[in-house]
Write a protein that holds these residues in place. Structure first.
Motif, PDB file in Angstrom:
ATOM      1  N   PHE A  94     -15.762  -5.464   4.168  1.00  0.00           N
ATOM      2  CA  PHE A  94     -14.837  -4.809   5.100  1.00  0.00           C
ATOM      3  C   PHE A  94     -13.378  -4.990   4.672  1.00  0.00           C
ATOM      4  CE2 PHE A  94     -18.419  -5.609   8.207  1.00  0.00           C
ATOM      5  CZ  PHE A  94     -18.732  -4.274   8.409  1.00  0.00           C
ATOM      6  N   LEU A 123      -2.606   5.590   8.165  1.00  0.00           N
ATOM      7  CA  LEU A 123      -2.904   4.182   8.431  1.00  0.00           C
ATOM      8  C   LEU A 123      -3.133   3.377   7.149  1.00  0.00           C
ATOM      9  CD1 LEU A 123      -3.606   2.201  10.803  1.00  0.00           C
ATOM     10  CD2 LEU A 123      -5.983   2.830  10.424  1.00  0.00           C
ATOM     11  N   GLY A 142     -13.803   6.829   7.944  1.00  0.00           N
ATOM     12  CA  GLY A 142     -14.316   5.471   7.751  1.00  0.00           C
ATOM     13  C   GLY A 142     -15.647   5.272   8.429  1.00  0.00           C
ATOM     14  N   SER A 199     -19.453  -1.262  13.333  1.00  0.00           N
ATOM     15  CA  SER A 199     -20.499  -0.956  12.352  1.00  0.00           C
ATOM     16  C   SER A 199     -21.527  -2.070  12.286  1.00  0.00           C
ATOM     17  CB  SER A 199     -19.932  -0.625  10.983  1.00  0.00           C
ATOM     18  OG  SER A 199     -18.856  -1.395  10.703  1.00  0.00           O
ATOM     19  N   TYR A 211      -7.879  -4.726   6.858  1.00  0.00           N
ATOM     20  CA  TYR A 211      -9.257  -5.114   7.171  1.00  0.00           C
ATOM     21  C   TYR A 211      -9.860  -4.046   8.081  1.00  0.00           C
ATOM     22  CZ  TYR A 211     -13.231  -7.780   8.899  1.00  0.00           C
ATOM     23  OH  TYR A 211     -14.503  -8.190   9.225  1.00  0.00           O
ATOM     24  N   CYS A 212     -11.113  -3.699   7.826  1.00  0.00           N
ATOM     25  CA  CYS A 212     -11.757  -2.582   8.532  1.00  0.00           C
ATOM     26  C   CYS A 212     -11.648  -2.697  10.054  1.00  0.00           C
ATOM     27  CB  CYS A 212     -13.222  -2.519   8.127  1.00  0.00           C
ATOM     28  SG  CYS A 212     -14.100  -1.217   9.010  1.00  0.00           S
ATOM     29  N   THR A 213     -11.052  -1.676  10.638  1.00  0.00           N
ATOM     30  CA  THR A 213     -10.926  -1.601  12.096  1.00  0.00           C
ATOM     31  C   THR A 213     -12.301  -1.556  12.748  1.00  0.00           C
ATOM     32  OG1 THR A 213      -9.133  -0.088  11.588  1.00  0.00           O
ATOM     33  CG2 THR A 213      -9.740  -0.287  13.901  1.00  0.00           C
ATOM     34  N   GLY A 214     -13.235  -0.887  12.095  1.00  0.00           N
ATOM     35  CA  GLY A 214     -14.543  -0.638  12.706  1.00  0.00           C
ATOM     36  C   GLY A 214     -15.590  -1.688  12.369  1.00  0.00           C
ATOM     37  N   HIS A 257       2.803  -0.320   9.927  1.00  0.00           N
ATOM     38  CA  HIS A 257       1.354  -0.310  10.110  1.00  0.00           C
ATOM     39  C   HIS A 257       0.939  -0.986  11.429  1.00  0.00           C
ATOM     40  CE1 HIS A 257      -2.679  -2.225   9.169  1.00  0.00           C
ATOM     41  NE2 HIS A 257      -2.929  -0.993   8.812  1.00  0.00           N
ATOM     42  N   ILE A 290     -19.470   5.938   5.458  1.00  0.00           N
ATOM     43  CA  ILE A 290     -19.611   4.568   4.931  1.00  0.00           C
ATOM     44  C   ILE A 290     -20.722   3.823   5.658  1.00  0.00           C
ATOM     45  CG2 ILE A 290     -18.412   2.401   4.461  1.00  0.00           C
ATOM     46  CD1 ILE A 290     -15.798   3.888   4.431  1.00  0.00           C
ATOM     47  N   LEU A 293     -25.363  -1.229  12.714  1.00  0.00           N
ATOM     48  CA  LEU A 293     -26.316  -1.575  11.652  1.00  0.00           C
ATOM     49  C   LEU A 293     -27.381  -2.534  12.177  1.00  0.00           C
ATOM     50  CD1 LEU A 293     -23.722  -1.973   8.757  1.00  0.00           C
ATOM     51  CD2 LEU A 293     -25.480  -0.194   8.935  1.00  0.00           C
ATOM     52  N   ARG A 327      -8.578   1.077  -2.985  1.00  0.00           N
ATOM     53  CA  ARG A 327      -7.193   1.526  -2.986  1.00  0.00           C
ATOM     54  C   ARG A 327      -6.343   0.570  -3.799  1.00  0.00           C
ATOM     55  NH1 ARG A 327      -7.259   6.622  -2.184  1.00  0.00           N
ATOM     56  NH2 ARG A 327      -8.203   7.259  -0.224  1.00  0.00           N
ATOM     57  N   PHE A 373     -11.770  -1.621  19.395  1.00  0.00           N
ATOM     58  CA  PHE A 373     -12.778  -1.999  18.407  1.00  0.00           C
ATOM     59  C   PHE A 373     -13.041  -3.503  18.375  1.00  0.00           C
ATOM     60  CE2 PHE A 373     -11.341   2.135  16.762  1.00  0.00           C
ATOM     61  CZ  PHE A 373     -12.575   2.765  16.716  1.00  0.00           C
ATOM     62  N   VAL A 380      -4.218  -6.940   6.012  1.00  0.00           N
ATOM     63  CA  VAL A 380      -3.767  -6.037   7.076  1.00  0.00           C
ATOM     64  C   VAL A 380      -4.627  -4.778   7.200  1.00  0.00           C
ATOM     65  CG1 VAL A 380      -1.359  -6.811   7.090  1.00  0.00           C
ATOM     66  CG2 VAL A 380      -2.014  -4.882   5.654  1.00  0.00           C
ATOM     67  N   ARG A 437       0.835  -1.187   0.000  1.00  0.00           N
ATOM     68  CA  ARG A 437       0.000   0.000   0.000  1.00  0.00           C
ATOM     69  C   ARG A 437       0.877   1.247   0.000  1.00  0.00           C
ATOM     70  NH1 ARG A 437      -5.116   0.460   1.828  1.00  0.00           N
ATOM     71  NH2 ARG A 437      -6.038  -1.278   0.765  1.00  0.00           N
TER      72      ARG A 437
HETATM   73  C1  HEM Z   1     -20.463  -0.687   7.193  1.00  0.00           C
HETATM   74  C2  HEM Z   1     -19.526   0.162   7.512  1.00  0.00           C
HETATM   75  C3  HEM Z   1     -18.099   0.048   7.063  1.00  0.00           C
HETATM   76  C4  HEM Z   1     -17.580  -0.517   5.933  1.00  0.00           C
HETATM   77  C5  HEM Z   1     -18.326  -1.227   4.801  1.00  0.00           C
HETATM   78  C6  HEM Z   1     -16.142  -0.349   5.998  1.00  0.00           C
HETATM   79  C7  HEM Z   1     -15.262  -0.813   5.053  1.00  0.00           C
HETATM   80  C8  HEM Z   1     -13.902  -0.733   5.155  1.00  0.00           C
HETATM   81  C9  HEM Z   1     -12.974  -1.281   4.201  1.00  0.00           C
HETATM   82  C10 HEM Z   1     -13.358  -2.001   2.911  1.00  0.00           C
HETATM   83  C11 HEM Z   1     -11.725  -1.019   4.635  1.00  0.00           C
HETATM   84  C12 HEM Z   1     -10.419  -1.416   3.948  1.00  0.00           C
HETATM   85  C13 HEM Z   1      -9.987  -0.260   3.132  1.00  0.00           C
HETATM   86  C14 HEM Z   1      -8.790  -0.559   2.320  1.00  0.00           C
HETATM   87  O1  HEM Z   1      -8.344  -1.709   2.207  1.00  0.00           O
HETATM   88  O2  HEM Z   1      -8.307   0.404   1.722  1.00  0.00           O
HETATM   89  C15 HEM Z   1     -11.847  -0.271   5.857  1.00  0.00           C
HETATM   90  C16 HEM Z   1     -10.791   0.190   6.579  1.00  0.00           C
HETATM   91  C17 HEM Z   1     -10.935   0.945   7.707  1.00  0.00           C
HETATM   92  N1  HEM Z   1     -12.112   1.228   8.366  1.00  0.00           N
HETATM   93 FE1  HEM Z   1     -13.958   0.700   7.820  1.00  0.00          FE
HETATM   94  N2  HEM Z   1     -15.834   0.338   7.139  1.00  0.00           N
HETATM   95  C18 HEM Z   1     -16.987   0.586   7.829  1.00  0.00           C
HETATM   96  C19 HEM Z   1     -17.118   1.216   9.040  1.00  0.00           C
HETATM   97  C20 HEM Z   1     -16.076   1.683   9.790  1.00  0.00           C
HETATM   98  C21 HEM Z   1     -16.188   2.289  11.095  1.00  0.00           C
HETATM   99  C22 HEM Z   1     -17.491   2.459  11.886  1.00  0.00           C
HETATM  100  C23 HEM Z   1     -14.932   2.661  11.466  1.00  0.00           C
HETATM  101  C24 HEM Z   1     -14.439   3.329  12.716  1.00  0.00           C
HETATM  102  C25 HEM Z   1     -14.963   3.302  13.846  1.00  0.00           C
HETATM  103  C26 HEM Z   1     -14.024   2.270  10.412  1.00  0.00           C
HETATM  104  C27 HEM Z   1     -12.682   2.470  10.417  1.00  0.00           C
HETATM  105  C28 HEM Z   1     -11.808   1.989   9.479  1.00  0.00           C
HETATM  106  C29 HEM Z   1     -10.373   2.200   9.533  1.00  0.00           C
HETATM  107  C30 HEM Z   1      -9.628   2.977  10.602  1.00  0.00           C
HETATM  108  C31 HEM Z   1      -9.825   1.546   8.427  1.00  0.00           C
HETATM  109  C32 HEM Z   1      -8.361   1.484   8.021  1.00  0.00           C
HETATM  110  C33 HEM Z   1      -7.747   0.208   8.522  1.00  0.00           C
HETATM  111  C34 HEM Z   1      -6.292   0.062   8.131  1.00  0.00           C
HETATM  112  O3  HEM Z   1      -5.844   0.657   7.150  1.00  0.00           O
HETATM  113  O4  HEM Z   1      -5.586  -0.666   8.824  1.00  0.00           O
HETATM  114  N3  HEM Z   1     -14.755   1.681   9.408  1.00  0.00           N
HETATM  115  N4  HEM Z   1     -13.179  -0.129   6.164  1.00  0.00           N
END
Ligand code: HEM
Length: 395
Positions: A338, A85, A234, A351, A344-347, A93, A238, A355, A285, A104, A342, A64
């Motif tokens: 999600f 991040l 995020g 969420s 993978y969505c933190t949240g 990372h 989303i 939901l 990305r 989380f 590495v 990345r």
């Molecule tokens: C349904 C709701 C959500 C979906 C579908 C979603 C989806 C995703 C996806 C696909 C990624 C990976 C992005 C990548 O590979 O570039 C990601 C990363 C991330 N998400 Fe979510 N997200 C959601 C909700 C949230 C929430 C509620 C939070 C925070 C409280 C959050 C925080 C983050 C963060 C911090 C990352 C970066 C993780 C990293 O790079 O290590 N997301 N999310």
């Protein structure tokens, strides 16, 4: 297709409502990856099959960090910021993820259940008091996810109106994908988060920002403010988009909304299927190969980028039977909404909880909910951010 063919223009613009552009299906049925040219940055390989998308996201042969910068092939104007991040590889990372992981986890987010339930109930009370029609995005989805993120980050009640306003400006800029608007809104938010981090340094609370400032994590105030910005980005839009898309999906498939009302126990399973089914945006990305690597029969050379299309993976017939059917009995649902690997969505756990509570309470409280306009009149966002802009409902 070979790597000498002209790249296809990407993203595809034939997505409509909950139907994904048919070109994805066509590409999944052909061997190899295809070259695409997004509006910003250089060309990239597009991965469309579930197997290839997960392989790229989970592979250590991709980076990345190498994608960050103006050449990053992308569908939105703003390039990945180096050092954030989302643009770091292990081992850089890892400590940032570790600092957040406890906050989380599935177990930890359960603490937020009463607060989320209360927020949902008061938003639904307001909807009922105001009477039909209502815009579900403005009256439930967006205020719910913004309020949850404010709770997590520890944004004081008195600052929330401002925070809502900036969140709204940022959201509008994201819809129009205006680079200048996004930068301005992002900067105001980041300035505020910087002030909030300084405040929490002097007066710690029980919130995530105070937790991240703990000396054991060895994060600077600037790093914490940047992380808070990523979490906000995020967590807000989303999640709100998913809730709106879920309700649209249920209301446009006869009997499904009613079924959730009658069988509340299936809400968690339904949320997984809805995550799979409604993830239609092309905002992904790029991953840059750090060595020559084969993906789905195509040799990706070191330095070349791949865009892993999660929207297509979630509709892949080799991973899901009848993938274009919204099937609330589908289990397990091995979706990639999600992400994987590495980043993978933190949240994810947060969420899911939000939901499940939001949808579960809505179907109980408004069993006769229906669209207030014909489905064809609902405006959807750009190919990058695919979700209803407004969702007029009545009951
Ligand atoms: C349904 C709701 C959500 C979906 C579908 C979603 C989806 C995703 C996806 C696909 C990624 C990976 C992005 C990548 O590979 O570039 C990601 C990363 C991330 N998400 Fe979510 N997200 C959601 C909700 C949230 C929430 C509620 C939070 C925070 C409280 C959050 C925080 C983050 C963060 C911090 C990352 C970066 C993780 C990293 O790079 O290590 N997301 N999310």
């Amino acid at each position: 297709m070979t790597d000498t063919d002209e790249p296809l223009a990407y993203p595809f613009d034939g997505t409509s409502g909950l139907a994904l552009d048919p070109r994805y299906r066509e590409l999944r049925s052909k061997p190899g990856l295809v070259r695409v040219q997004p509006p910003y940055g250089s060309w990239a390989w597009l991965a469309t099959r579930h197997e290839d998308v997960t392989a790229v996201l989970e592979s250590r042969a991709f980076s990345r960090a190498r994608a960050a910068g103006p050449d990053e092939p992308r569908v939105t104007a703003a390039p990945l910021v180096a050092g954030s991040l989302l643009s770091l590889d292990p081992p850089e990372h890892t400590p940032l993820r570790r600092a957040m992981s406890g906050w989380f986890s599935h177990k930890r987010v359960q603490v937020l259940r009463p607060g989320i339930t209360e927020t949902v109930d008061s938003l639904l009370d307001a909807m009922a008091a105001q009477g039909p029609p209502s815009d579900l995005m403005a009256d439930l989805a967006r205020p719910l996810s913004l309020s949850v993120i404010c709770d997590v980050l520890g944004v004081p009640e008195t600052d929330r109106p401002r925070f809502h306003e900036w969140g709204g400006t940022r959201r509008e800029a994201m819809w129009t994908l205006s680079p200048a608007g996004l930068a301005a809104a992002g900067q105001r938010l980041q300035e505020y988060l910087t002030e909030l981090v300084a405040l929490r340094r002097s007066a710690p609370g029980e919130d995530l920002i105070s937790g991240l400032l703990h000396p054991q994590h060895r994060l600077t105030e600037r790093e914490v403010a940047t992380l808070a910005g990523v979490i906000l980005a995020g967590g807000y839009e989303i999640t709100a988009n998913r809730l709106g898309s879920f309700v649209y999906a249920l209301l446009t498939h006869p009997g499904l909304y009613r079924r959730l009302h009658e069988e509340p126990a299936i809400v968690p399973r339904a949320v997984e299927e809805l995550l799979r089914y409604t993830t239609l945006g092309a905002r992904v990305r790029a991953e840059v190969a750090i060595e020559d690597v084969e993906v789905g029969g195509t040799l990706v050379r070191a330095g070349e980028a791949v865009l892993p299309a999660r929207c297509s993976a979630n509709r892949d017939e080799s991973a899901f039977a009848a993938p274009d059917r919204l099937d609330l009995d589908r289990t397990p649902v091995d979706h990639v909404a999600f992400g994987r690997g590495v980043h993978y969505c933190t949240g994810a756990a947060l969420s899911r909880l939000e939901l499940q509570i939001g949808l579960g309470a809505l179907v109980q409280r408004f069993p006769s909910l229906r669209l207030a306009v014909p489905a064809g009149e609902i405006g959807w966002g750009s190919a990058a951010l695919w979700a209803p802009e407004a969702l007029p409902v009545t009951w």
